[in-house]
Write an enzyme that holds these catalytic residues in place. Structure first.
Site, PDB file in Angstrom:
ATOM      1  N   ASP A   9      42.486  20.628  55.153  1.00 15.99           N
ATOM      2  CA  ASP A   9      43.666  20.342  55.995  1.00 15.99           C
ATOM      3  C   ASP A   9      44.898  19.732  55.372  1.00 15.99           C
ATOM      4  O   ASP A   9      44.671  18.875  54.515  1.00 15.99           O
ATOM      5  CB  ASP A   9      43.239  19.679  57.002  1.00 15.99           C
ATOM      6  CG  ASP A   9      44.404  19.699  58.307  1.00 15.99           C
ATOM      7  OD1 ASP A   9      43.997  19.793  59.338  1.00 15.99           O
ATOM      8  OD2 ASP A   9      45.509  18.833  58.143  1.00 15.99           O
ATOM      9  N   MET A  10      46.213  20.514  55.333  1.00 18.00           N
ATOM     10  CA  MET A  10      47.254  19.882  54.766  1.00 18.00           C
ATOM     11  C   MET A  10      47.793  18.779  55.222  1.00 18.00           C
ATOM     12  O   MET A  10      47.356  18.384  56.322  1.00 18.00           O
ATOM     13  CB  MET A  10      48.289  20.942  54.724  1.00 18.00           C
ATOM     14  CG  MET A  10      48.081  22.313  53.958  1.00 18.00           C
ATOM     15  SD  MET A  10      47.550  22.360  52.254  1.00 18.00           S
ATOM     16  CE  MET A  10      49.142  22.019  51.535  1.00 18.00           C
ATOM     17  N   ASP A 106      47.904  25.288  58.783  1.00 14.23           N
ATOM     18  CA  ASP A 106      47.482  24.224  57.538  1.00 14.23           C
ATOM     19  C   ASP A 106      46.051  23.944  57.486  1.00 14.23           C
ATOM     20  O   ASP A 106      45.813  23.001  56.892  1.00 14.23           O
ATOM     21  CB  ASP A 106      48.570  23.108  58.006  1.00 14.23           C
ATOM     22  CG  ASP A 106      47.813  21.854  58.449  1.00 14.23           C
ATOM     23  OD1 ASP A 106      47.070  22.202  59.467  1.00 14.23           O
ATOM     24  OD2 ASP A 106      47.965  20.888  58.018  1.00 14.23           O
ATOM     25  N   GLU A 107      45.191  24.732  58.004  1.00 15.85           N
ATOM     26  CA  GLU A 107      43.737  24.340  57.791  1.00 15.85           C
ATOM     27  C   GLU A 107      42.717  25.636  57.753  1.00 15.85           C
ATOM     28  O   GLU A 107      43.311  26.717  58.313  1.00 15.85           O
ATOM     29  CB  GLU A 107      43.163  23.319  58.974  1.00 15.85           C
ATOM     30  CG  GLU A 107      43.465  24.053  60.361  1.00 15.85           C
ATOM     31  CD  GLU A 107      42.888  23.045  61.320  1.00 15.85           C
ATOM     32  OE1 GLU A 107      41.497  22.513  61.089  1.00 15.85           O
ATOM     33  OE2 GLU A 107      43.319  22.942  62.350  1.00 15.85           O
TER      34      GLU A 107
HETATM   35  P1  TTP Z   1      48.125  18.856  61.523  1.00 10.01           P
HETATM   36  O1  TTP Z   1      47.050  19.382  60.423  1.00 10.01           O
HETATM   37  O2  TTP Z   1      47.388  18.558  62.997  1.00 10.01           O
HETATM   38  O3  TTP Z   1      48.906  17.709  61.384  1.00 10.01           O
HETATM   39  P2  TTP Z   1      49.832  17.294  59.872  1.00 10.01           P
HETATM   40  O4  TTP Z   1      49.380  18.521  58.845  1.00 10.01           O
HETATM   41  O5  TTP Z   1      51.243  17.499  60.236  1.00 10.01           O
HETATM   42  O6  TTP Z   1      49.407  16.114  59.575  1.00 10.01           O
HETATM   43  P3  TTP Z   1      48.033  15.559  58.889  1.00 10.01           P
HETATM   44  O7  TTP Z   1      48.316  14.886  57.640  1.00 10.01           O
HETATM   45  O8  TTP Z   1      47.565  14.563  59.875  1.00 10.01           O
HETATM   46  O9  TTP Z   1      47.018  16.832  59.066  1.00 10.01           O
HETATM   47  O10 TTP Z   1      49.063  20.232  62.088  1.00 10.01           O
HETATM   48  C1  TTP Z   1      49.482  21.053  61.051  1.00 10.01           C
HETATM   49  C2  TTP Z   1      51.085  21.398  61.161  1.00 10.01           C
HETATM   50  O11 TTP Z   1      51.042  21.933  62.716  1.00 10.01           O
HETATM   51  C3  TTP Z   1      52.007  20.302  61.329  1.00 10.01           C
HETATM   52  O12 TTP Z   1      52.575  19.770  60.091  1.00 10.01           O
HETATM   53  C4  TTP Z   1      52.860  20.741  62.285  1.00 10.01           C
HETATM   54  C5  TTP Z   1      52.345  21.531  63.118  1.00 10.01           C
HETATM   55  N1  TTP Z   1      51.971  21.028  64.412  1.00 10.01           N
HETATM   56  C6  TTP Z   1      52.886  21.170  65.632  1.00 10.01           C
HETATM   57  O13 TTP Z   1      53.920  22.069  65.459  1.00 10.01           O
HETATM   58  N2  TTP Z   1      52.636  20.716  66.757  1.00 10.01           N
HETATM   59  C7  TTP Z   1      51.679  19.813  67.092  1.00 10.01           C
HETATM   60  O14 TTP Z   1      51.445  19.140  67.992  1.00 10.01           O
HETATM   61  C8  TTP Z   1      50.605  19.493  65.864  1.00 10.01           C
HETATM   62  C9  TTP Z   1      49.598  18.613  66.021  1.00 10.01           C
HETATM   63  C10 TTP Z   1      51.038  20.179  64.621  1.00 10.01           C
HETATM   64 MG    MG Z   2      47.496  18.871  58.504  1.00  7.96          MG
END
Ligand code: TTP
Ligand code: MG
Length: 346
Positions: A9-10, A106-107
């Site tokens: 996960d990014m 991102d995962e």
């Molecule tokens: P996530 O992997 O949930 O969050 P993240 O990568 O920003 O942070 P973390 O380091 O905690 O993993 O989500 C990935 C991307 O998806 C995030 O950068 C933006 C998008 N996203 C949205 O657009 N709306 C949302 O409600 C969420 C949770 C994520």
């Molecule tokens: Mg992420």
């Protein structure tokens, strides 16, 4: 052979992409979402870790984020770039193993059971290659199944590397809230809460019979096994989207037909881009129009032959728009593509 599943996960994905292309933002609170205007009605897509310190998080209205930290840098979401970076990351993973399940922008999961190298070596190689092609960090979790791998990747963010073994289940899994289990959504969470079940350890103490009564045999049994850290779900390597869509909420309600048309054309461009990246052709096009009083209408049109040609799809979008009575001002517009076919000539 026991399974070995990796989840990647990014870290703060959208914000990290923005910080990388504008190094002056590194170390600063960055909030990505909506059109980047904190006085507008959008919500936070993601916040950099520096912004999270102020309590800013995904899905929070931008206005509230601004109140929490007016000094934060607010930026619009640039999906085209994020998707480009996402594709590079997925390529790195596919090079390690073709058994990859693309879960989201991102995962992804990777089945690394058949690779003879150690988990640490594989994890290191992925991190290095992701950094080399994108300049970004990711967090990696490894476990005997998808459930534990996903929990592991979330444990030491950012730039984390975590392995969960079967022996760690009581110590690591049980203290976590049930929501952390892959497959437990808000509805299940609410029902479990009513039953007095908050953490996974509580869930493990409920009998499978009671869970089956509450949730039906299939989900009930899944929950019971999940609480014990058991999960046989396979890696699904080929994933077809059910739909591709984009929406835009306006900072101010609009009445201008020309503006509505321009925005619909821009949204069409974005969905067609994604459609082509997925190497799909589409049959059905739907538009959504939400008026200032929140009344929402949708209109759909199916093409005679599936297509990925922007002009065909835009024509269908405008045919839909003609069937909407624009008597009130518009608050939100959306374009959705559904019913795909695979594009074999590419
Ligand atoms: P996530 O992997 O949930 O969050 P993240 O990568 O920003 O942070 P973390 O380091 O905690 O993993 O989500 C990935 C991307 O998806 C995030 O950068 C933006 C998008 N996203 C949205 O657009 N709306 C949302 O409600 C969420 C949770 C994520
Ligand atoms: Mg992420």
């Amino acid at each position: 052979m026991s399974r070995r599943i990796l989840h990647m996960d990014m870290d703060a994905f959208f914000a990290a992409v923005e910080q990388r292309r504008r190094p002056e933002l590194i170390g600063k609170p960055v909030v990505v979402g909506g059109m980047g205007d904190p006085s507008s009605r959008g919500v936070v897509a993601t916040a950099s870790y520096e912004a999270r310190v102020f309590g800013i998080h995904s899905a929070m209205p931008l206005k509230i984020a601004y109140k929490l930290n007016p000094q934060a840098v607010f930026l619009p979401a640039d999906f085209e770039t994020y998707e480009e970076e996402s594709r590079k990351v997925k390529k790195v993973l596919r090079n390690i193993s073709p058994l990859m399940e693309d879960v989201g922008i991102d995962e992804a999961f990777l089945d690394i059971s058949a690779i003879s190298r150690s988990s640490l070596e594989i994890g290191k190689e992925i991190k290095e290659n992701v950094m080399a092609v994108t300049g970004l960090t990711c967090s990696i979790g490894i476990g005997p199944n998808k459930l534990l791998a996903k929990i592991a990747s979330d444990m030491k963010k950012p730039d984390g590397y975590t392995v969960i073994e079967e022996d760690d289940i009581e110590d690591i899994l049980w203290p976590l809230p049930v929501r952390k289990l892959l497959g437990v959504g808000p509805k299940t969470e609410t029902v479990l809460k009513d039953m007095g079940v908050e953490i996974i350890g509580d869930l493990a103490k409920v009998t499978p019979e009671i869970l089956s009564l509450r949730f039906g045999p299939s989900h009930g049994n899944f929950l019971y096994r999940a609480a014990c850290g058991l999960d046989e779900r396979p890696i699904v390597t080929f994933w077809e989207p059910k739909s591709i869509s984009r929406e835009r909420t306006f900072p101010r309600d609009i009445g201008h037909w020309q503006t509505i048309a321009t925005v619909l054309a821009a949204l069409t461009k974005e969905v067609v881009l994604e459609l082509r990246q997925e190497k799909m052709i589409v049959k059905t096009i739907t538009i959504k129009v939400r008026f200032s009083d929140f009344q929402t209408v949708t209109r759909s049109k199916s093409l005679e032959e599936a297509s990925d040609v922007e002009t065909d799809i835009r024509r269908a979008v405008f045919a839909c728009l003609q069937r909407v009575e624009l008597v009130k001002k518009v608050r939100l517009l959306g374009v959705r593509l559904s019913r795909f076919e695979k594009h074999f000539s590419l």
